[in-house]
Structures are given as C-alpha cells and as structure tokens.
Motif scaffolding. Structure first.
Motif, PDB file in Angstrom:
ATOM      1  N   LEU A   3       0.818  -1.223   0.000  1.00  0.00           N
ATOM      2  CA  LEU A   3       0.000   0.000   0.000  1.00  0.00           C
ATOM      3  C   LEU A   3       0.854   1.277   0.000  1.00  0.00           C
ATOM      4  O   LEU A   3       0.647   2.157  -0.836  1.00  0.00           O
ATOM      5  CB  LEU A   3      -0.963  -0.053   1.192  1.00  0.00           C
ATOM      6  CG  LEU A   3      -1.873   1.132   1.439  1.00  0.00           C
ATOM      7  CD1 LEU A   3      -2.855   1.291   0.306  1.00  0.00           C
ATOM      8  CD2 LEU A   3      -2.633   0.949   2.757  1.00  0.00           C
ATOM      9  N   PRO A   4       1.825   1.397   0.930  1.00  0.00           N
ATOM     10  CA  PRO A   4       2.600   2.651   0.943  1.00  0.00           C
ATOM     11  C   PRO A   4       3.416   2.868  -0.327  1.00  0.00           C
ATOM     12  O   PRO A   4       3.500   4.001  -0.811  1.00  0.00           O
ATOM     13  CB  PRO A   4       3.526   2.502   2.154  1.00  0.00           C
ATOM     14  CG  PRO A   4       3.310   1.179   2.725  1.00  0.00           C
ATOM     15  CD  PRO A   4       2.167   0.513   2.041  1.00  0.00           C
ATOM     16  N   THR A   5       3.999   1.798  -0.879  1.00  0.00           N
ATOM     17  CA  THR A   5       4.788   1.947  -2.111  1.00  0.00           C
ATOM     18  C   THR A   5       3.929   2.553  -3.210  1.00  0.00           C
ATOM     19  O   THR A   5       4.277   3.572  -3.811  1.00  0.00           O
ATOM     20  CB  THR A   5       5.274   0.561  -2.602  1.00  0.00           C
ATOM     21  OG1 THR A   5       5.905  -0.100  -1.528  1.00  0.00           O
ATOM     22  CG2 THR A   5       6.231   0.693  -3.766  1.00  0.00           C
ATOM     23  N   ILE A   6       2.788   1.896  -3.482  1.00  0.00           N
ATOM     24  CA  ILE A   6       1.942   2.350  -4.587  1.00  0.00           C
ATOM     25  C   ILE A   6       1.385   3.737  -4.295  1.00  0.00           C
ATOM     26  O   ILE A   6       1.392   4.617  -5.150  1.00  0.00           O
ATOM     27  CB  ILE A   6       0.801   1.346  -4.845  1.00  0.00           C
ATOM     28  CG1 ILE A   6       1.396  -0.032  -5.130  1.00  0.00           C
ATOM     29  CG2 ILE A   6      -0.063   1.803  -6.012  1.00  0.00           C
ATOM     30  CD1 ILE A   6       0.367  -1.114  -5.347  1.00  0.00           C
ATOM     31  N   THR A   7       0.922   3.942  -3.059  1.00  0.00           N
ATOM     32  CA  THR A   7       0.321   5.233  -2.714  1.00  0.00           C
ATOM     33  C   THR A   7       1.301   6.363  -2.950  1.00  0.00           C
ATOM     34  O   THR A   7       0.976   7.357  -3.605  1.00  0.00           O
ATOM     35  CB  THR A   7      -0.127   5.253  -1.247  1.00  0.00           C
ATOM     36  OG1 THR A   7      -1.031   4.180  -1.031  1.00  0.00           O
ATOM     37  CG2 THR A   7      -0.815   6.557  -0.899  1.00  0.00           C
ATOM     38  N   SER A   8       2.541   6.220  -2.450  1.00  0.00           N
ATOM     39  CA  SER A   8       3.407   7.397  -2.537  1.00  0.00           C
ATOM     40  C   SER A   8       3.873   7.634  -3.969  1.00  0.00           C
ATOM     41  O   SER A   8       3.976   8.786  -4.383  1.00  0.00           O
ATOM     42  CB  SER A   8       4.584   7.303  -1.556  1.00  0.00           C
ATOM     43  OG  SER A   8       5.256   6.103  -1.734  1.00  0.00           O
ATOM     44  N   ILE A   9       4.123   6.566  -4.744  1.00  0.00           N
ATOM     45  CA  ILE A   9       4.545   6.803  -6.133  1.00  0.00           C
ATOM     46  C   ILE A   9       3.384   7.388  -6.943  1.00  0.00           C
ATOM     47  O   ILE A   9       3.569   8.321  -7.724  1.00  0.00           O
ATOM     48  CB  ILE A   9       5.077   5.515  -6.777  1.00  0.00           C
ATOM     49  CG1 ILE A   9       6.326   5.068  -6.020  1.00  0.00           C
ATOM     50  CG2 ILE A   9       5.408   5.736  -8.251  1.00  0.00           C
ATOM     51  CD1 ILE A   9       6.846   3.732  -6.439  1.00  0.00           C
ATOM     52  N   ALA A  10       2.175   6.849  -6.738  1.00  0.00           N
ATOM     53  CA  ALA A  10       1.023   7.365  -7.478  1.00  0.00           C
ATOM     54  C   ALA A  10       0.755   8.818  -7.085  1.00  0.00           C
ATOM     55  O   ALA A  10       0.430   9.658  -7.933  1.00  0.00           O
ATOM     56  CB  ALA A  10      -0.202   6.499  -7.214  1.00  0.00           C
ATOM     57  N   GLU A  11       0.901   9.133  -5.809  1.00  0.00           N
ATOM     58  CA  GLU A  11       0.661  10.518  -5.392  1.00  0.00           C
ATOM     59  C   GLU A  11       1.679  11.457  -6.039  1.00  0.00           C
ATOM     60  O   GLU A  11       1.332  12.546  -6.491  1.00  0.00           O
ATOM     61  CB  GLU A  11       0.724  10.645  -3.869  1.00  0.00           C
ATOM     62  CG  GLU A  11       0.154  11.978  -3.398  1.00  0.00           C
ATOM     63  CD  GLU A  11       0.778  12.481  -2.129  1.00  0.00           C
ATOM     64  OE1 GLU A  11       1.328  11.682  -1.355  1.00  0.00           O
ATOM     65  OE2 GLU A  11       0.715  13.705  -1.910  1.00  0.00           O
ATOM     66  N   ASP A  12       2.940  11.019  -6.072  1.00  0.00           N
ATOM     67  CA  ASP A  12       3.961  11.837  -6.742  1.00  0.00           C
ATOM     68  C   ASP A  12       3.581  12.080  -8.201  1.00  0.00           C
ATOM     69  O   ASP A  12       3.722  13.192  -8.711  1.00  0.00           O
ATOM     70  CB  ASP A  12       5.326  11.146  -6.682  1.00  0.00           C
ATOM     71  CG  ASP A  12       5.929  11.201  -5.294  1.00  0.00           C
ATOM     72  OD1 ASP A  12       5.405  11.976  -4.470  1.00  0.00           O
ATOM     73  OD2 ASP A  12       6.901  10.472  -5.025  1.00  0.00           O
TER      74      ASP A  12
END
Lengths: 255, 301, 302
Positions: C157-166
């Motif tokens: 979850l954190p990996t995808i969330t932070s890259i997608a947010e960027d």
C-alpha cells in the motif's frame, strides 16, 4: 453604449487579509473586446478570473459587492455551469496531453455530449472559428502538444469555443508567443468579437490599442490594492485620457 | 450558434455530475480513512497487546533459548545494536563516496572519456537495480559469498556485509539528493577562492548536505532494524550475545520470528514487536526532524 | 605538485572506486546466485525445474512451478485488494485532502512502509489467520493465500500510494485550470485529465508494488502456510482457492537454505535466479514507464 454583458458594482476582492481590488465599478459591453491594462500586480488578472469564478479555487479568497452577468447575480450561478458560459484562455497555452480532436471535444464531453456526429461537427466548427482548421484538419489524431506555441494557443481558443460560451476571457494570451503568432491571435480576437464578448488582459499597450474597443486602466498605489482608474472607449483612453496616471502609463512614463 | 443540449438536459446533466462528484469525493475520504485506520489498527494492536509483555525485566534479561520462549530480549537488543553499527559503518563511507563521485565528479569526467561516461551511466543503473532487488536475494548472495565461499560462517561479519549491500542504494540516493540540493554558487564561491575540488567538497558542500546524508543513514538504521530475510540466512540464530564479529546471533526482528514460528510464544513475540514498532516510530520522528532541519537550513541561507 | 593537489587526485580515485562498487555488487550477486544454481539446472534440467509441480527434495524432485504459482497468486490477491485502496488514497492525498488532513495521513503512509515485515507477519498470524479460520470450509486452516494477500496488500500500500501521489502531483496545474475553465467538475478533471496525464507514473507505482510483493519473504512464510502444494480450491466453490495454502519462491529459499546441501541447495539458488529475473523484468518495465512519464512532462512546452 451597447448592451451590457457584465457589470460589477462596488466589487472588492481579498486574498486572506490582502485587499487585492477595491470598489470596482465597470460595465462590460456585449460582443465587444474590452482590454484590462495596468502595471504588474494591479489586480487585472484577478479581476478577470472573477468572471469565471476561478478565484474561488484559491484558498482564502473572498469577495464583496455585486457582479452581474446578463443581469443575473454571478455568485448565485453554479461555478461549473458559469464556466460553460464564460470560457477562458490562459497566458501559456495549456492543451491537454490528448489528441487535437480530444482536446476540442473535451468541453462538450464533460458537459454531457456523447453523440459522435455532433462532436465532429463541433470540433470542425471550433477549429474553423479559431482559424486552425486548415492547418490541422488531417492531423486531428495527433497530440495537441505536437503543435507550435501559436497553434497550441489557437487550439486552446478553439477548445474554449467548443463549449459555446458567450464570453471569452483571455489572460495575456499572446505573452508567450512570437510576433507572427501574436498577430494571428490578434486577428482572431477581432474576428471573434462579432459573436462573443471578449475580455482580455494585456501588458502590451499596442496590442490593447489594436484589438480592443474598450479599455479599462487599473492602477495600484503603495498599498498594493488595485483600483479602476479609468474606463472608456479605447480611442479615448489612448488619445485623450481624463486621468493623469492613465496618460503617464500609456505614454510609458512608468509601469 | 446552437447550444450543446437542451436546457433541461444540461440542468439534469449538471445535477448528475455534481452528485457523482460528491459520491467519489466521499469515496476517496473513505479510502484515506481506511488507510489511516489500518495503520492505527496494526500499530495500536501491537503496542497495546505487546506492551503487556514489555517491562524493564523483559528488556534487561536474556532470552532462555531452546524452544521455551522464556526470558527477555536483552541479547537481541545488543545484537541489533552491533549489527546496526557494523552495517552502517561499512555502508556509509562507501555510499556517501559513491554519491559524491556520481554527482560532483561524473559531470566533468564524462566530457573527456567515453569509457568513463559509460561506466557512470552503468553505475547509476546499478544503483537503481540494487534498490529493487528483494532482500532474500541479498540473503542468498551473502550466504553464497560470505557464509560459504569466504567461510565467515553465520556471523555478524557475514550479516553486516550482506546488510551493507542492502542499504547501499538507500544511502547513495539520499546523499545524491542532498548534494543536488546544495546551490552551485557555494561551489563556485569556494573554487574561486583557490580551494581544490576536494577542499570545496569537504569544507563547503558536505557540511551543507549533512542533514540529507544523516536522513539516509537513519533510514538505513531503520532498514537494518526491521530487516529479517537477509539476516535469517546470514546471521544464524543464536540467542546469545556475540562476543566477536565471527559470532552469530539474532536481532530483535529475527527473535520475533523465532518466537512466533518455532516456539509459538505469541505474547513474547508481540512484546518484541511492540519494542520494534516503537523503535521504528522514533526513527521516523528523527527523520522528520532532520529533514525539517534540512529545508529550514537551505531556506535560511 | 603540492600536497593538497595530490590529496585532491587521490580522493578522486577513491571516490571513483566506491562509485563503481554498485556495479561490482550487482554483477557479484548475479554471478554467485547463478553460479550456485548451475548444478541444479544441469542435473535436474531447466524444463523439469520450471514446469514440474512437485518439490520433494528427499526424493530428488525439484519442480518449482507450485512456488511460481504461489508467488503469482498471492501477488495477484494483494494487487486486487491493495491497488484500489492505494489509488484511492493517492487521489485523496494528491487532489482532495485538506492540508491538515494530508499533514497527518502522509507521514502515516510513510510509517506504514517502515513497519518490519515480521510485525506484519505476526499481526497476520495472531489477528487475520484466526479470522480467516472462521470461514467454514473443510481443510481451511486459516493460513493461506487469503491471509497472505491481505497482509501483502497492506505492505505494498505505501509503495503504490506514494509513487502514485507523486505522479498525480507532477501533473501541471495548468491542465487542471484548463479543464475547470471548460466547465468540468473537479472530479471530472481528476478522472479525465489528471489521472490520464499521470498514468505512466501511476502504473509504474503499481508495477513496483508487484516487485515488492514478489520479493516479500518473512511475512509470507508466517501466514501463507508454506505447504508445498499447487494451490487449488478446497471445495467445488472456486473462491475457496484463496483458502488454499501455498508457498512462495522467497519462502522456499528462506525456509530450506539453512539445512540444504548439494543439489537441493543448488535448486534453492535456482529458485533465487527465477525470482531475480522476474524482479529485474518487473522493475525495468516500471523504470521505462517512469522515464516515459518524464518525457511527457518535458515536451509540454512544444
């Protein structure tokens, strides 16, 4: 004077505590080009963004006074449907990373139009009105980003026309273009004023003189609060301004 | 000019678009809330349930070993500390050095030699690749090279060498970012005063990028504390405190694994988990603090 | 030459060596893992290893297909569960959350990334597995693909969330104002302009999440059951597939490496080779997408 399209009565704009515009009273005539001029930071762009309520998106922005469009209270109109009626062209061309066709069809589509036949018709008409059709008619599936700067800006104008607004706001639309592209845009503005009410912000005095029918001069003193100094026919403003500050600005004594 | 659609259709469409926006905005709020609750749930559960097992005795006595699951975590805390110090001690100079070369020297070198230019772009690619390799692969590598081929056995030495490879890309990347954030004027100013390149780096650039480098180091400390797979196959699993770098041992995280999987001592495992989670929270706070320093420092100049 | 000039030169060479150390490590990892696996590929055979379902080191049967399948199945489950949540959270953080909420949620996502995988594994064993066990299906132990997928979903979850947010934040604001000025609602602007413009970065985030999921080891060992079986539905209901136990490629290596010798040990390295190749392919495609994304951003001013 012609019919009045937009009217502001004692309009004030604040960004948080900062008083950006004070007591603006203006009557913008229908199907004419009105130029807003004045030194940087005088609030003319903020004033422009009032008319399609883009200021609403800035946190802390608040306003007082009345703004009427077609005699209706502008702040009572839903911003989304207001923006269908009041289109906008930005300083830097900002086509979406989509095809030329999809760029133009974007507005009608988000406004609920699905009929492909009708979309094709709108795309063609809008591109023709923006004097771009002949240049791109064979490349409608190319990315809008592949066009030159001047073409991109005309694409953005076509995109604004496609939702069939009655007012078009232009925020220094030629600021990032070369002189030839600028001339094309100016011709286009002139052409469009037969059918649309156009309000244009510009830093370029000659441009204001060339394209506009009416000119509003904004000025700010050391408080940085913008005021409307003078509003009249462009001819009058440029040849016989009634305010000394307008004359100084136009003749290039400051600004 | 025709209008796009009839007035009623436009009206209806607008209403629909508005309610669809309301629905989806609410949905993303819910997604955000779920993500936050997951964090609260995991952390809250581990700290509350695990906290029951944690007291001074738990922290200060050694685990009994064997399959009993009795005892505390003191030796595993010690092993974790040793391993962190060794791993960071090995990886920091190498990682910082690599980053300095890649940012500060690579530009000038690449002008002169195509071979060097190729090497530098391969090196950048290698750092990216290392960052994506899963830790069990580092473990296998460490097992094959350090444990078996070099006969270091299951030991602090093997584990810290494998661990250093694991955290190297983290340190290189954060240092690179920190170096890039230092304005070029600093370098020019110093060089113009007659300083050599290294003097400029050492006296001007590195001090300015120190908070960024420290962030990378703290991140790596967190990585070593929470890592299990690499050490599972390179550190052995002795519950005793290692007395030399050739001794094996178990970190807190490994201890948790053994407690849960081998002895099924879930309460003690949860206690160990609580200690781990608190350490990780502290590390995150430290990173937050240092990076705030970093931005404040750069703005202040 | 003065001393400081000599120092300057010497330092340059020392730094150069540390810079190419990464290349050496990558090559060394590839070399050692491959070299140790050669025996297995030779003695067992490539086809035998990759396509046989049975892994029974005691009887010299070394098929890793069941583990490949297990890794893919649990990753698939994690993606199904994790991606919608991660994207929803990324959109929320990038476009919708008020500053205050964002200031709390972003560090929370970062913290989620920092929690050790054994802690997730333990949480899975103590909380999730007993819950899954409540599902009344014969042969359901609670350990298996479902519990493992849930744990893994939280971990990626954190990996995808932070890259997608960027990726979402990297979309220029001019696109947003352009869309709003045409009468689009904010939600229409998000789905029709912002997400398509950030698409490459968002997909790269998901792919990197896949890479992370394939590589996760300890938490998987703790909740997936580790039986060397080809995962299949427990009953006629195909959904019971997710109650099946399984073993991942990573778990296979970690569980057996400490006592394996000879061909068995080599076969575990071969498992590592398969995992290594999978991850390299996955990560390379993510990197390619990210570079494409930055191309789009830079050609903007045509």
């Amino acid at each position: 004077m012609n019919n009045i399209k937009i009217e502001t009565i004692n309009y004030n704009l604040y960004y948080g505590k900062f008083h950006a515009l004070r007591d603006i009273n203006i009557k913008i005539p229908e199907k004419k080009v009105t130029a807003l001029i004045g030194p940087s930071g005088c609030g003319k762009s903020s004033f422009l963004r009032t008319f399609n309520r883009m200021n609403d998106l800035i946190p802390g922005a608040s306003m007082t006074g009345d703004v009427l469009i077609d005699d209706q209270d502008l702040f009572k109109i839903d911003p989304v449907s207001l923006r269908q009626n009041v289109g906008m062209v930005f300083q830097k061309p900002n086509p979406f990373p989509k095809t030329i066709f999809d760029n133009i069809a974007y507005g009608p589509r988000v406004n609920g139009l699905k009929d492909h036949k009708k979309l094709e018709e709108i795309v063609e008409n809008s591109l023709r009105s923006a004097a771009l059709w002949d240049e791109v008619k064979d490349d409608l599936n190319k990315s809008g980003l592949a066009l030159s700067g001047g073409q991109q800006q005309r694409l953005c104008i076509a995109r604004a026309l496609a939702v069939q607004p009655s007012v078009i706001l232009m925020d220094e639309p030629a600021a990032s273009l070369d002189p030839i592209a600028t001339l094309k845009i100016e011709d286009l503005i002139h052409e469009l004023s037969q059918n649309y009410t156009i309000v244009i912000v510009t830093h370029n005095m000659q441009q204001a003189g060339r394209v506009s029918d009416y000119t509003a001069f904004f000025y700010t003193d050391e408080t940085r609060t913008g005021r409307l100094v003078e509003f009249d026919e462009t001819k009058t403003i440029f040849t016989n301004p009634s305010d000394q500050r307008t004359e100084d600005y136009i003749t290039g004594r400051f600004g | 000019m025709t209008t796009l659609m009839s007035e009623e259709a436009t009206e209806r469409d607008l209403k629909m678009r508005k309610s669809s926006q309301k629905f989806w905005f609410a949905a993303t709020w819910i997604f955000g809330a779920i993500t936050f609750s997951i964090l609260l749930l995991v952390i809250g559960y581990v700290i509350i349930q695990g906290g029951k097992a944690v007291n001074w005795e738990f922290l200060s006595t050694a685990p009994k070993g064997g399959l009993s699951g009795e005892g505390g975590v003191s030796t595993t805390l010690g092993t974790t500390l040793y391993l962190v110090l060794l791993t960071i001690g090995i990886s920091t100079p190498l990682g910082v050095g690599a980053a300095i070369y890649l940012i500060e020297y690579a530009g000038e070198q690449s002008l002169t030699s195509p071979v060097l230019r190729a090497l530098i772009s391969i090196a950048n690619f290698a750092v990216e690749t290392l960052a994506g390799i899963p830790s069990i692969i580092y473990g296998l590598f460490g097992y094959a090279l350090f444990v078996s081929a070099l006969r270091f056995g299951w030991s602090l030495l093997s584990a810290s060498l494998a661990g250093a490879c694991l955290v190297l890309p983290t340190i290189i990347r954060t240092t690179e970012e920190a170096l890039l954030a230092v304005p070029d004027d600093y370098r020019r100013g110093s060089l113009a005063l007659g300083a050599t390149k290294w003097q400029t780096l050492y006296k001007v650039v590195l001090p300015a990028s120190l908070p960024g480098i420290i962030t990378g180091v703290i991140l790596s400390v967190g990585r070593v504390i929470s890592e299990t797979a690499v050490f599972f196959v390179t550190l052995g699993g002795s519950h005793r405190l290692p007395t030399s770098i050739m001794d094996g041992g178990r970190t807190l995280a490994l201890h948790l694994y053994y407690l849960a999987m081998d002895t099924r001592a879930f309460d003690k495992a949860m206690g160990t988990g609580a200690v781990l989670v608190v350490m990780i929270i502290l590390i995150n706070l430290a990173i937050d603090f240092v990076s705030r320093k970093l931005t404040a420092g750069l703005k202040g100049r | 030459m003065s001393t400081r000039m000599i120092v300057d030169k010497a330092v340059k060479y020392i730094l150069f060596i540390s810079a190419i150390l990464s290349i050496i490590i990558v090559l060394a990892i590839a070399f050692f893992i491959f070299q140790e696996s050669v025996q297995a590929w030779k003695e067992i055979g490539v086809g035998e290893m990759l396509f046989k379902r049975v892994w029974r080191p005691g009887q010299d049967q070394y098929g890793i297909l069941a583990m490949i399948y297990g890794s893919v199945a649990v990753t698939f489950g994690a993606i199904i569960l994790g991606v919608p949540l991660a994207l929803g959270t990324a959109i929320f953080l990038g476009e919708i959350a008020p500053t205050g909420v964002r200031a709390v949620l972003r560090p929370a996502v970062q913290l989620l990334a920092g929690i050790p995988s054994v802690v997730y594994g333990l949480f899975g064993m103590v909380v999730l597995v007993p819950m899954v066990r409540q599902i009344n299906v014969p042969g359901n132990s609670g350990y298996g693909l479902l519990a493992a997928s849930i744990v893994l979903a939280v971990m990626i979850l954190p990996t995808i969330t932070s890259i997608a947010e960027d990726a979402i934040r990297a979309v220029p604001d001019s696109y947003r104002s352009g869309s709003l000025a045409l009468g689009a609602t904010r939600w229409q602007t998000i789905t029709k302009v912002v997400l398509p413009a950030g698409r490459s970065g968002i997909i790269a985030g998901i792919i990197l999440g896949v890479g992370r999921a394939l590589g996760e080891t300890m938490a998987m060992i703790m909740v997936i059951g580790n039986s060397v079986i080809f995962p299949s539905p427990l009953t006629k209901n195909p959904l019971t597939f997710f109650l099946s136990q399984a073993r991942t490629l990573t778990g296979n290596i970690a569980v057996e490496i400490s006592y394996a010798t000879g061909v068995h040990e080599s076969a575990l390295f071969a498992t590592g080779v398969v995992l290594f190749v999978l991850i390299i392919v996955v990560n390379a495609s993510a990197r390619w997408l990210i570079s494409r994304q930055s191309d789009v951003q830079t050609t903007r001013q045509g």
